[in-house]
Design a protein around this motif. Structure first.
Motif, PDB file in Angstrom:
ATOM      1  N   ASN A 134      37.707  -3.879  10.976  1.00 44.23           N
ATOM      2  CA  ASN A 134      36.881  -2.706  10.690  1.00 44.23           C
ATOM      3  C   ASN A 134      37.573  -1.709   9.771  1.00 44.23           C
ATOM      4  O   ASN A 134      37.741  -0.543  10.104  1.00 44.23           O
ATOM      5  N   ASP A 135      37.944  -2.173   8.591  1.00 46.35           N
ATOM      6  CA  ASP A 135      38.565  -1.293   7.601  1.00 46.35           C
ATOM      7  C   ASP A 135      37.706  -1.154   6.345  1.00 46.35           C
ATOM      8  O   ASP A 135      38.188  -0.691   5.315  1.00 46.35           O
ATOM      9  N   ALA A 136      36.473  -1.623   6.436  1.00 48.04           N
ATOM     10  CA  ALA A 136      35.444  -1.353   5.423  1.00 48.04           C
ATOM     11  C   ALA A 136      35.649  -2.123   4.128  1.00 48.04           C
ATOM     12  O   ALA A 136      36.535  -2.961   4.000  1.00 48.04           O
ATOM     13  N   ALA A 137      34.791  -1.823   3.154  1.00 47.57           N
ATOM     14  CA  ALA A 137      34.614  -2.687   1.981  1.00 47.57           C
ATOM     15  C   ALA A 137      35.777  -2.680   1.009  1.00 47.57           C
ATOM     16  O   ALA A 137      35.937  -3.630   0.235  1.00 47.57           O
ATOM     17  N   GLU A 280      36.936 -17.003   4.054  1.00 40.98           N
ATOM     18  CA  GLU A 280      36.704 -15.574   4.260  1.00 40.98           C
ATOM     19  C   GLU A 280      36.498 -14.847   2.937  1.00 40.98           C
ATOM     20  O   GLU A 280      36.441 -13.620   2.905  1.00 40.98           O
ATOM     21  N   ASP A 281      36.400 -15.576   1.860  1.00 39.14           N
ATOM     22  CA  ASP A 281      36.070 -14.995   0.564  1.00 39.14           C
ATOM     23  C   ASP A 281      34.548 -15.051   0.395  1.00 39.14           C
ATOM     24  O   ASP A 281      33.833 -15.599   1.230  1.00 39.14           O
ATOM     25  N   TYR A 282      34.058 -14.517  -0.711  1.00 40.26           N
ATOM     26  CA  TYR A 282      32.616 -14.503  -0.939  1.00 40.26           C
ATOM     27  C   TYR A 282      32.096 -15.908  -1.236  1.00 40.26           C
ATOM     28  O   TYR A 282      32.799 -16.746  -1.784  1.00 40.26           O
ATOM     29  N   ARG A 283      30.840 -16.126  -0.886  1.00 39.99           N
ATOM     30  CA  ARG A 283      30.252 -17.459  -1.006  1.00 39.99           C
ATOM     31  C   ARG A 283      30.013 -17.866  -2.455  1.00 39.99           C
ATOM     32  O   ARG A 283      30.389 -18.970  -2.879  1.00 39.99           O
ATOM     33  N   SER A 284      29.390 -17.001  -3.233  1.00 37.65           N
ATOM     34  CA  SER A 284      28.994 -17.389  -4.588  1.00 37.65           C
ATOM     35  C   SER A 284      30.207 -17.493  -5.515  1.00 37.65           C
ATOM     36  O   SER A 284      31.091 -16.636  -5.490  1.00 37.65           O
ATOM     37  N   VAL A 314      27.742  -9.562   0.005  1.00 35.32           N
ATOM     38  CA  VAL A 314      27.577  -8.147   0.345  1.00 35.32           C
ATOM     39  C   VAL A 314      28.952  -7.530   0.517  1.00 35.32           C
ATOM     40  O   VAL A 314      29.912  -8.226   0.871  1.00 35.32           O
ATOM     41  N   PRO A 315      29.107  -6.224   0.267  1.00 38.29           N
ATOM     42  CA  PRO A 315      30.366  -5.567   0.632  1.00 38.29           C
ATOM     43  C   PRO A 315      30.611  -5.708   2.125  1.00 38.29           C
ATOM     44  O   PRO A 315      29.677  -5.680   2.932  1.00 38.29           O
ATOM     45  N   ILE A 316      31.860  -5.853   2.510  1.00 36.01           N
ATOM     46  CA  ILE A 316      32.187  -6.052   3.919  1.00 36.01           C
ATOM     47  C   ILE A 316      31.956  -4.741   4.674  1.00 36.01           C
ATOM     48  O   ILE A 316      32.538  -3.707   4.318  1.00 36.01           O
ATOM     49  N   PRO A 317      31.125  -4.763   5.701  1.00 37.32           N
ATOM     50  CA  PRO A 317      30.750  -3.511   6.372  1.00 37.32           C
ATOM     51  C   PRO A 317      31.888  -2.917   7.199  1.00 37.32           C
ATOM     52  O   PRO A 317      32.776  -3.625   7.684  1.00 37.32           O
ATOM     53  N   TYR A 318      31.806  -1.594   7.375  1.00 39.26           N
ATOM     54  CA  TYR A 318      32.736  -0.907   8.276  1.00 39.26           C
ATOM     55  C   TYR A 318      32.336  -1.122   9.731  1.00 39.26           C
ATOM     56  O   TYR A 318      33.190  -1.321  10.593  1.00 39.26           O
ATOM     57  N   SER A 319      31.064  -1.102  10.016  1.00 42.95           N
ATOM     58  CA  SER A 319      30.551  -1.252  11.372  1.00 42.95           C
ATOM     59  C   SER A 319      31.037  -2.559  11.977  1.00 42.95           C
ATOM     60  O   SER A 319      30.924  -3.627  11.369  1.00 42.95           O
ATOM     61  N   ARG A 320      31.570  -2.482  13.193  1.00 36.49           N
ATOM     62  CA  ARG A 320      32.102  -3.688  13.838  1.00 36.49           C
ATOM     63  C   ARG A 320      31.043  -4.767  14.029  1.00 36.49           C
ATOM     64  O   ARG A 320      31.283  -5.937  13.689  1.00 36.49           O
TER      65      ARG A 320
END
Length: 341
Positions: A134-137, A280-284, A314-320
């Motif tokens: 949870n350290d955000a985008a 854990e990287d982006y798909r595209s 998508v940017p990695i969310p902060y919300s757990r």
């Protein structure tokens, strides 16, 4: 199939951070041209314990805290490498590469080519990667594929203490620039607990693990799971659970993206017929697509089923809860494997 690099009985175990530090300290003792620079790497010892204890032995001349200017100190590291030194420069978070993109993409990666081979750049750029805390985008990306995409950089990603030490020795001795990307969750630091697995037996003596040498962390017959970093351990956990249901999963840890050990992956897929790639990287435009394409080019007929798991675009969310939703977990891996059966 990759062979183990060390057959001697090993009794002690280290965390991944201690294994990295042990390799760095050995190389600094052997070669006075090796030094380490980065933000909070001296007195603090690195916020992920990546340099813990090195200052006491080597002092401020070789363990250097730098101002918060990635552009400046990575440019200095490139210049030092071209002049014959062997710097290790740390990006506290890989996400910060954006402010030093020219130094990495256009200098570190290309100066050997642009000079017609007249200079080498023996620089190790270490970087903390990954989320799940949870350290955000702007502090949670891996970006393996970003660096693997540009010619001139070698890219390595250890998942265990044993691999971390051997790959670090190899990286520091390499005459080409190396991106050494360590996952925060695997380092074994108190405030960020690691999963079971990355703390492993590690020999006291130095040893190297060649780049481009994937490791089969678990053998199996029904499906090949190809992954790296944190998700090696999530894949192994999924494989244990799947075994209870009669599914035998083989887990292949890439360990390096550049060079890429396609042979080990293809050999495994030829045995199992089914391929799941987890990242854990982006798909595209990323690692999962590259692995699938590489296997298809080598032996398309071996592929019966293919599944890809990665961070959606998508940017990695902060919300757990939202971060947990976008980062593949053990249940996601199990479900992907079941779709191949």
């Amino acid at each position: 199939m990759a062979q183990k690099e060390h057959s001697k009985v090993i009794e002690r175990e280290l965390t991944m951070s201690r294994a990295m530090v042990e390799a760095i300290a050995h190389e600094m003792r052997e070669n006075e041209e090796v030094f380490y620079m980065g933000e909070d790497v001296a007195d603090y010892g690195g916020i992920f314990d990546s340099t813990q204890g090195l200052l006491d032995e080597f002092g401020y001349d070789r363990i250097m805290d730098v101002p918060i200017s990635e552009t400046a100190y990575l440019g200095a590291a490139v210049g030092a490498a071209q002049e014959g030194m062997r710097p290790i420069a740390e990006l506290m978070f890989v996400d910060f590469f954006g402010v030093a993109m020219d130094q990495i993409y256009n200098q570190m990666a290309k100066n050997t080519y642009m000079s017609g081979g007249n200079v080498s750049v023996p620089l190790v750029l270490t970087a903390a990667v990954g989320g799940t805390y949870n350290d955000a985008a702007q502090h949670s990306q891996t970006l393996y594929g970003t660096f693997a995409h540009v010619p001139g950089l070698k890219v390595v990603v250890p998942s265990t203490a044993y691999d971390a030490k051997g790959l670090m020795h190899n990286a520091i001795r390499d005459d080409d620039p190396v991106m050494y990307m360590f996952h925060k969750r695997l380092m074994g630091i108190g405030w960020l607990p690691a999963p079971d697995g990355p703390k492993t037996p590690v020999p006291e003596e130095d040893y190297t693990i060649p780049f481009g040498s994937a490791d089969v962390k678990r053998e199996g017959d029904d499906v090949t799971i190809v992954t790296l970093g944190l998700h090696v351990h999530r894949a192994l956990e999924a494989a244990e659970s799947l075994a209870d249901d009669g599914v035998s999963a083989e887990v292949v840890d890439l360990r390096s993206l550049v060079p890429l050990d396609t042979d080990t992956v293809v050999e495994s897929v030829e045995k199992t017929g089914n391929l799941v790639v987890v990242d854990e990287d982006y798909r595209s435009f990323g690692v999962t697509g590259e692995i699938v394409a590489s296997v298809a080019e080598e032996n398309l007929g071996a592929l019966d089923n293919v599944e890809r798991l990665a961070i959606p675009d998508v940017p990695i969310p902060y919300s757990r809860p939202l971060e947990n939703e976008v980062v593949p977990d053990v249940a996601d891996i199990e479900a992907a494997v079941e779709r191949t059966q």
